[in-house]
Design a protein around this motif. Structure first.
Motif, mmCIF file in Angstrom:
data_model
loop_
_atom_site.group_PDB
_atom_site.id
_atom_site.type_symbol
_atom_site.label_atom_id
_atom_site.label_comp_id
_atom_site.label_asym_id
_atom_site.label_seq_id
_atom_site.Cartn_x
_atom_site.Cartn_y
_atom_site.Cartn_z
ATOM 1 N N TYR B 1134 0.845 -1.156 0.000
ATOM 2 C CA TYR B 1134 0.000 0.000 0.000
ATOM 3 C C TYR B 1134 0.896 1.225 0.000
ATOM 4 C CZ TYR B 1134 -2.901 3.210 2.802
ATOM 5 O OH TYR B 1134 -3.571 4.269 3.325
ATOM 6 N N LEU B 1135 0.704 2.050 -0.972
ATOM 7 C CA LEU B 1135 1.506 3.278 -1.052
ATOM 8 C C LEU B 1135 0.554 4.466 -1.146
ATOM 9 C CD1 LEU B 1135 4.263 2.309 -3.624
ATOM 10 C CD2 LEU B 1135 4.593 2.758 -1.197
ATOM 11 N N THR B 1136 0.923 5.530 -0.489
ATOM 12 C CA THR B 1136 0.036 6.696 -0.550
ATOM 13 C C THR B 1136 0.593 7.703 -1.551
ATOM 14 O OG1 THR B 1136 1.259 7.640 1.276
ATOM 15 C CG2 THR B 1136 -0.773 6.494 1.796
ATOM 16 N N LYS B 1137 -0.350 8.418 -2.131
ATOM 17 C CA LYS B 1137 0.030 9.497 -3.035
ATOM 18 C C LYS B 1137 0.229 10.756 -2.224
ATOM 19 C CE LYS B 1137 -2.972 7.876 -6.649
ATOM 20 N NZ LYS B 1137 -4.146 8.302 -7.417
ATOM 21 N N PRO B 1138 1.106 11.624 -2.523
ATOM 22 C CA PRO B 1138 2.068 11.496 -3.614
ATOM 23 C C PRO B 1138 3.101 10.408 -3.314
ATOM 24 C CG PRO B 1138 2.516 13.424 -2.315
ATOM 25 C CD PRO B 1138 1.239 12.877 -1.811
ATOM 26 N N ILE B 1139 3.537 9.822 -4.371
ATOM 27 C CA ILE B 1139 4.403 8.661 -4.210
ATOM 28 C C ILE B 1139 5.748 9.094 -3.645
ATOM 29 C CG2 ILE B 1139 5.602 6.802 -5.402
ATOM 30 C CD1 ILE B 1139 3.309 7.114 -7.538
ATOM 31 N N ASP B 1140 6.103 8.425 -2.559
ATOM 32 C CA ASP B 1140 7.418 8.662 -1.977
ATOM 33 C C ASP B 1140 8.383 7.685 -2.627
ATOM 34 O OD1 ASP B 1140 8.875 9.936 0.521
ATOM 35 O OD2 ASP B 1140 9.521 7.851 0.287
ATOM 36 N N PHE B 1141 9.405 8.252 -3.171
ATOM 37 C CA PHE B 1141 10.339 7.489 -3.985
ATOM 38 C C PHE B 1141 10.917 6.304 -3.209
ATOM 39 C CE2 PHE B 1141 14.539 6.871 -5.841
ATOM 40 C CZ PHE B 1141 14.215 6.750 -7.165
ATOM 41 N N MET B 1144 8.475 3.629 -2.157
ATOM 42 C CA MET B 1144 8.045 2.793 -3.279
ATOM 43 C C MET B 1144 9.103 1.753 -3.584
ATOM 44 S SD MET B 1144 6.762 3.964 -7.000
ATOM 45 C CE MET B 1144 8.347 4.395 -7.649
ATOM 46 N N VAL B 1145 10.344 2.187 -3.650
ATOM 47 C CA VAL B 1145 11.413 1.252 -4.000
ATOM 48 C C VAL B 1145 11.509 0.137 -2.968
ATOM 49 C CG1 VAL B 1145 13.891 1.021 -4.289
ATOM 50 C CG2 VAL B 1145 12.693 2.969 -5.291
ATOM 51 N N SER B 1146 11.493 0.548 -1.715
ATOM 52 C CA SER B 1146 11.664 -0.491 -0.692
ATOM 53 C C SER B 1146 10.486 -1.451 -0.693
ATOM 54 C CB SER B 1146 11.842 0.148 0.682
ATOM 55 O OG SER B 1146 10.660 0.824 1.029
ATOM 56 N N THR B 1147 9.290 -0.906 -0.917
ATOM 57 C CA THR B 1147 8.115 -1.783 -0.952
ATOM 58 C C THR B 1147 8.220 -2.780 -2.101
ATOM 59 O OG1 THR B 1147 6.837 0.073 -0.153
ATOM 60 C CG2 THR B 1147 5.609 -1.800 -0.983
ATOM 61 N N ILE B 1148 8.558 -2.230 -3.246
ATOM 62 C CA ILE B 1148 8.642 -3.107 -4.420
ATOM 63 C C ILE B 1148 9.719 -4.157 -4.210
ATOM 64 C CG2 ILE B 1148 9.283 -3.180 -6.856
ATOM 65 C CD1 ILE B 1148 7.963 -0.410 -7.122
ATOM 66 N N LEU B 1149 10.838 -3.705 -3.679
ATOM 67 C CA LEU B 1149 11.940 -4.650 -3.465
ATOM 68 C C LEU B 1149 11.531 -5.753 -2.504
ATOM 69 C CD1 LEU B 1149 15.187 -2.528 -3.298
ATOM 70 C CD2 LEU B 1149 14.637 -4.373 -4.880
ATOM 71 N N SER B 1150 10.882 -5.348 -1.438
ATOM 72 C CA SER B 1150 10.517 -6.369 -0.442
ATOM 73 C C SER B 1150 9.543 -7.372 -1.034
ATOM 74 C CB SER B 1150 9.923 -5.698 0.790
ATOM 75 O OG SER B 1150 8.656 -5.185 0.469
#
Lengths: 150, 1156
Positions: B1134-1141, B1144-1150
């Motif tokens: 779950y990511l909130t807007k505005p997207i925190d760079f 996002m990266v850490s979430t995707i990586l995990s």
């Protein structure tokens, strides 16, 4: 050469003032950071996209509010979109107005919506103006052979 | 209790079956009472549950409950006592009854026999007397008949005399043979009287006869008499009166009958009764009781006529008298033996014999028989009177009376009478025996027994009551205790529940509070950024913002605490670099400390694992809180954070071994539950490490009595500190909760000197493969000499110790003068190696000297001088000169500058200008030291290399590198990007970055950080807003990911589907392990099909394939309910807007790491 430095300084000051006045926020910084050799003019591209989108949405909103019976649901969806895109480019003020706009939508307050719409339009024109100025200055610097350091 | 009652019931029913039913009833009543009180208490309890919040009622309840319980206990006690009393009473009575009745009965029968026997004997004696009297009489009569017939017609006087002589002889022989006889008389027809008399009193025997001379004409007279008798019987008058006879009495020898005295003349009738013809009027034997003047006892006399041969005329009358004296004698003997009284009466009531010595005869001129009622003996008289009163003349037919318990006088008597039916002389025998004689002992015994029984039963009763009291006391006490316990349990449960509620409430509330707080802060930010504020307004708003931030922090603390307490806190389990986290922490706090004149020192031992698994944020929070706390209370001195490794796997020498084992076991246990599958995976390659930490400060310290309580929530060692230092007292509580959660323990430890020493242990797992050498550089070989010129004593000491341990020679200086001195000694002495003055200058510093000597012996020493900015005098411009002074040694030593966070740029520039490139921020700790030394060694090696490459003069330019080492990575704490590599790159000019002023520099640092970490990932982006779409696309592409953007949910589903439109192809691809996308970023609000719907559709299509594409929601809603909704429909993150760079990266990586 001094001219470029002067321009650069102006640009920085201007950007800072934009931040300071709340037109832009951190998100815009992020946006700028994303720009590199692979994506030259990325910020301009995105902002232009935002302008187009915002124009469209504002039209939609104006139209929707002009109707005798206002469809608040679609209105809300539009505002939400505007809010999302404005926050994505870091147009902070628009974002904020959008929040109150949505509240008015939820309350089904036509008057409040109209007022908010006016405000959004106003803010939008302001931001558009400022950003265009910003881009112009950047362009000037680039044209003068300097680099836009962020 | 019921048991004992049953017992009693049983017993009582056993001993008295008749009383069973009333007793049973009583029991039932008691049971009812008990039950009712029980019911009452239960119902009260039930009521209590309903009104539990009304405290007053509860109170009332408690007291009433108490009362009822007391009451019931009292009733039970009373009942048991009463039953005991009844039981014992019954037993007593029964015992007494049985003993008494049986003895009485048997005694009575015995007594009856005795009485009968006693009475029988005198009666028999009487009978004997009568018999013998009659026998004697008969014998006398028969003999007389014989003799008289012989001499039937005495012709003359001589014959007559002969007759009388013969008669006398016969009579004597009979008389002598019967000692008991009183007298035998023979009254002849002619009036002659012959008699023998025995005086029983003086034991004399007399022969009495009438004068023979008067009877000379007896023969002639005999006819007369004969004729006379025919006409008229002899009457006594004729005998006594008309014939003036002269009687003689002569004493006889009682045995032989010889005459022993002279015959005396006596008056007739005086002595004895002579039986006359009147007594035998009809010629049969007659009996009567007579009295005599000379004996005081009545006499029994029998008379029998002697007939002639023709049986027509009475020749003589024989009379025999026997004294009843012997009967009385016997009675007396008997009574002497048995006590009591006896008497014999005639039917008319005349006394014949008594057991007393009272006279039987009424004493008057003429002796007369007494009536029994006139007896002088009281008892006999009373007895006789009683008999007469009771029966009068109406004696029972047999004349037998047996009466017990007759009260005569003051005593009770048995009275028994027997009737002896003799012809012409019926006798009545009465025996009066005092009851005391027979029953006396028995009565006494009975009385004694009764008394003993009663007293014994009373004793038993009392003892029993006391026992019951004690017993029931125990029971009631237990009952009370139990009731109390129940109350307590209830109260505890309530307290726990309320505590739970509190935690939940706090959690909810702080969450709710945080949202508006965030809004307040945000709005304040807007306000601050507004132009149109005056200065005053601006400062006010800034103040408000500070306060709000403080409040928010407090809320966060509360939330943390309540999270931990309500058990909702789930610790992350990820690898992180513990050392670096702590270094960052110390860096951060050192900035705060500098204002306080407090030195912050990090002292981690070398054996600490570099990378551990755990919740880095929480670990950092623990130490942040502890250090924060220490800083608060430490006005000056130092704060040391020490860390070392406990036993790894097995170190037997450790004193904490048992504790550790226990801890690790408990940890194992608590770990296994929440994330069993996960820990299973990791436990194979992980091993638990116990890490010990100490936070040591020189502050005001904590009172030992508060060592435990400081860890309670809202507890502060000294309440007044709130005013001084602020704070809520939550910090340490959170720390303890977190430490416990991590399977560790924290406590305050006694320390030398002022301040506080907190010791805690954490149990973290260290991945096996990462535990290798910690110290990358080998420092010993390089001949390093480090001069530590630092202000902080503690930090210097620790660094120095550590360096020495690693084989590096160190020297120390604490101020500028010291530094210059040491420098002078070091280099000037060195330049003139054999300077003998040296010893004279510094005789005291033996240690220094030996060190210097050591250094001199080194073959090719490399000097590293660590200079603290604090040593320079920055207030004036002296520092420039100082710098110049130091610069003189530049060629010979490497300078490392320890900068303060507020060191001005001019100084930095100046230093840099002079070519000093090694700069570190305070505080200096191990890792920085390693970097420095590493860099120094590398540089030297490079230098040597260059020398070898015959390019000696190029050094100058290259050395103008700027190296600023600072490990402020804790905001981007992914432990993947290694620290060493950075140092390796440190020679490149672009690798500079700082923290304090990261605004302009952050861009470049991002560029460095942002390596293509998403390289090779295919990401589907579903986003309708073109702006966002574009931004996100660029962001992802920058990270090296391949992005496919679609406009709405429908398209997203199609994009997934169209890659593999046919089911079989899809399966095929699955088998090959090809997934169309590695991840989907899904906006929630989209036209046509929104993110939720799309996710649902995708998840639906995945069913049965075993495939799971990670879907990350993008939403402008920042509320937790949205998050829940997202996760519910099957999204993974779950990511909130505005997207925190970064987010996002850490979430995707995990997500992608997990799936790959």
């Amino acid at each position: 050469m001094d001219g470029i430095v002067e321009l650069q300084r102006q640009l920085i000051d201007y950007t800072a003032s934009l931040f300071h006045e709340g037109f832009l926020d951190e998100q815009f910084n992020q946006l700028q950071q994303l720009e590199d050799e692979n994506n030259p003019g990325f910020v301009v591209e995105v902002v232009t996209l935002f302008f187009e989108d915002a124009d469209r949405l504002l039209n939609e909103l104006t139209k929707a509010l002009g109707q005798p019976s206002v469809d608040f649901k679609s209105l809300d969806a539009h505002v939400h979109q505007l809010k999302g895109s404005s926050s994505s480019i870091g147009a902070h003020r628009i974002h904020r107005v959008c929040i109150s706009f949505r509240n008015s939508c939820e309350e089904q307050n036509v008057e409040g919506c109209l007022k908010n719409l006016q405000q959004v339009k106003h803010e939008y024109s302001l931001v558009k103006d400022r950003l265009e100025t910003l881009f112009r200055m950047e362009q000037q610097i680039l044209n003068a052979g300097g680099s836009v350091r962020r | 209790m019921a048991e004992s009652k049953d017992e009693i019931h049983f017993e009582s029913s056993e001993c008295s079956p008749a009383s069973t039913s009333p007793m049973g009833g009583k029991h039932r009543y008691l049971f009812h009472r008990l039950c009712s009180s029980w019911d009452k208490s239960i119902s009260l309890k039930g009521r209590r549950i309903f009104h539990r919040d009304v405290e007053k009622e509860e109170f009332q309840y408690a007291s009433s409950h108490c009362l009822t319980s007391y009451y019931s206990v009292f009733v039970v006690r009373l009942a048991i006592m009463i039953m005991l009393a009844i039981l014992i009473g019954l037993l007593t009575i029964l015992t007494w009854h049985f003993t008494k009745i049986y003895t009485t009965k048997s005694l009575n029968s015995l007594a009856y026999g005795l009485r009968y026997e006693l009475l029988q004997r005198p009666v028999l004696r009487m009978w004997n007397i009568l018999n013998s009297t009659s026998e004697i009489t008969t014998a006398q009569v028969k003999l007389s008949q014989y003799v008289i017939r012989r001499y039937s017609n005495p012709a003359n006087q001589a014959e007559q005399v002969e007759l009388y002589e013969a008669m006398r002889a016969i009579t004597w022989s009979l008389f002598a043979s019967r000692k008991a006889l009183n007298s035998i008389t023979i009254n002849y027809k002619n009036g002659f009287v012959q008699a023998f008399h025995r005086d029983l009193k003086d034991n004399n025997t007399f022969y009495i006869y009438s004068d023979l001379a008067n009877y000379s004409m007896g023969a002639s007279n005999s006819n007369e008499i004969n004729s006379f008798s025919t006409h008229q019987a002899w009457d006594d008058k004729a005998l006594h009166g008309n014939y003036s006879a002269i009687w003689y009495r002569e004493p006889l020898d009682p045995v032989s009958g010889e005459k022993i005295g002279k015959a005396m003349k006596i008056a007739p009738e005086d002595l004895i009764n002579i039986a006359g013809f009147s007594q035998v009027p009809d010629g049969v034997a007659s009996w009567h009781v007579a009295v005599s003047k000379f004996t005081d006892s009545p006499l029994l006399s029998a008379a029998l006529p002697v007939w002639d041969s023709s049986n027509k005329t009475i020749m003589a009358v024989v009379g025999v008298t026997t004294a009843l004296y012997s009967v009385g004698q016997l009675m007396r003997e008997l009574v002497e033996l048995h006590s009591g009284h006896m008497y014999l009466t005639s039917q008319e009531g005349y006394l014949l014999a008594t057991s007393t010595s009272a006279p039987l005869l009424a004493n008057s001129t003429k002796p007369k028989l007494k009536m029994a009622v006139d007896c002088e003996d009281d008892v006999i008289r009373h007895g006789a009177e009683w008999l007469q009163r009771t029966y009068g003349n109406n004696f029972p037919p047999s004349h037998e009376v047996h009466v017990e318990n007759v009260k005569l006088g003051h005593q009770r008597y048995y009275i028994d009478s027997f009737f002896l039916k003799l012809k012409r002389l019926p006798l009545v025998g009465v025996i009066i025996i005092p009851r005391k004689y027979i029953m006396g002992q028995v009565d006494e015994r009975a009385f004694k027994t009764l008394v003993i029984l009663i007293s014994a039963s009373l004793c038993i009763l009392v003892i029993g009551c006391v026992c019951i009291l004690i017993l029931t006391n125990g029971v009631s006490k237990e009952m009370n205790l139990r009731a109390e316990l129940i109350n307590q349990l209830e109260a505890r449960r309530k307290a726990e529940a309320s505590s739970n509620y509190k935690s939940q409430f706090l959690a909810n509330m702080s969450h709710e509070l945080r949202t508006p707080m965030a809004a307040v802060i945000g709005l304040l930010d807007i306000l601050i950024s507004d132009d149109c504020l005056t200065n005053e307004q601006y400062s006010t708003v800034t103040q408000i913002r500070k306060c709000s931030t403080a409040l928010l922090r407090l809320l966060n603390n509360i939330l943390d605490l309540s999270k931990v307490e309500s058990g909702k806190l789930v610790l992350e389990d990820a690898e992180f670099d513990l050392g670096r986290e702590l270094e960052g922490l110390v860096d951060m706090f050192s900035v705060q400390c500098i204002n306080h004149n407090v030195e912050t020192v990090l002292d981690l031992s070398d054996d600490m694992p570099k990378v551990v698994r755990g919740d880095s944020a929480r670990v950092v929070q623990i130490f942040a809180n502890l250090i924060n706390n220490s800083i608060k209370f430490t006005p000056s001195g130092h704060i040391i954070l020490r860390g070392w490794c406990g036993n790894r796997n097995s170190s037997v020498g450790s004193p904490n071994f048992h504790l550790d084992q226990k801890k690790s076991r408990s940890l194992q246990k608590c770990r296994e539950k929440p994330n069993a599958n996960h820990s299973k995976k990791t436990s194979l390659k992980d091993n638990k490490v116990i890490l010990w930490f100490e936070v040591d400060d020189t502050g005001c310290g904590i009172d030992p009595s508060k060592w435990d309580s400081v860890f309670e929530s809202f507890e502060q060692a000294d309440p007044s500190t709130t005013r001084l230092h602020g704070g809520t007292g939550l910090g340490l509580c959170i720390v303890r909760n977190l430490v416990n959660k991590m399977g560790g323990d924290i406590k305050v430890v006694k320390k030398e000197g002022p301040g506080t020493l907190m010791r805690l242990c954490l149990i973290l797992s260290a991945p096996m493969d990462v535990i290798e050498q910690q110290c990358a550089v080998d420092l010993t070989e390089n001949g390093l000499v480090v001069l530590l010129a630092q202000q902080g004593n503690m930090g210097r000491l620790i660094t120095s110790k550590w360096l020495q341990k690693n084989g590096v020679c160190t020297m120390e200086a604490s101020d500028w003068n010291g530094l210059t001195q040491v420098l002078r000694e070091l280099f000037h002495a060195r330049s003139s190696v054999h300077n003998t003055d040296f010893d004279a200058h510094y005789p005291a510093k033996e240690e220094l000297k030996s060190k210097l000597l050591n250094i001199r012996d080194m073959r090719n020493p490399v000097f590293v001088i660590v200079v603290d900015m604090g040593l320079l005098d920055l207030s004036t411009d002296i520092w420039k000169e100082q710098l110049n002074f130091l610069h003189r040694y530049f060629g010979r030593a490497k300078f490392v500058w320890v900068l303060n966070h507020d060191t001005s740029n001019t100084i930095k520039m100046e230093i840099r200008r002079k070519g000093h490139v090694l700069m570190v921020n305070k505080p200096l700790y191990k890792a920085k030291m390693i970097h420095i030394l590493d860099a120094v060694i590398k540089e030297r090696n490079l230098e040597l290399q260059r020398k070898n490459m015959t390019a000696p003069r190029m050094k100058e330019g290259d050395l103008h590198e700027f190296l600023e080492i600072d490990s402020t990575h804790f905001e981007a704490a992914s432990s993947d990007d290694s620290d060493i590599s950075e140092v390796g790159e440190s020679s490149s000019p672009s690798s500079s970055y700082g923290t304090e002023d990261n605004q302009p520099k952050s861009h470049s640092s991002k560029a460095v950080d942002g390596k293509k970490s998403l390289e090779g990932l295919k990401i589907l982006l579903a986003e309708d807003t073109p702006v966002l779409q574009r931004v996100a696309t660029i962001m992802l592409e920058k990270m090296g990911a391949a992005v496919v953007a679609v406009g709405d949910g429908q398209q997203a589903v199609e994009a997934l589907g169209c890659m593999f439109p046919a089911e079989d192809r899809r399966r095929e691809s699955l088998q090959k392990g090809i997934t169309p996308y590695d991840l989907i970023l899904m906006d929630c609000q989209m036209p046509k099909m929104d993110g939720y719907e799309a996710t649902k559709a995708i998840r639906k299509s995945e069913v049965g394939t075993g495939l799971h594409i990670p879907i990350v929601a993008l939403t402008a809603h920042a509320m937790s309910c949205d998050e829940a909704k997202c996760l519910e429909v099957g999204m993974d993150a779950y990511l909130t807007k505005p997207i925190d760079f970064k987010m996002m990266v850490s979430t995707i990586l995990s997500l992608t790491k997990r799936t790959s």
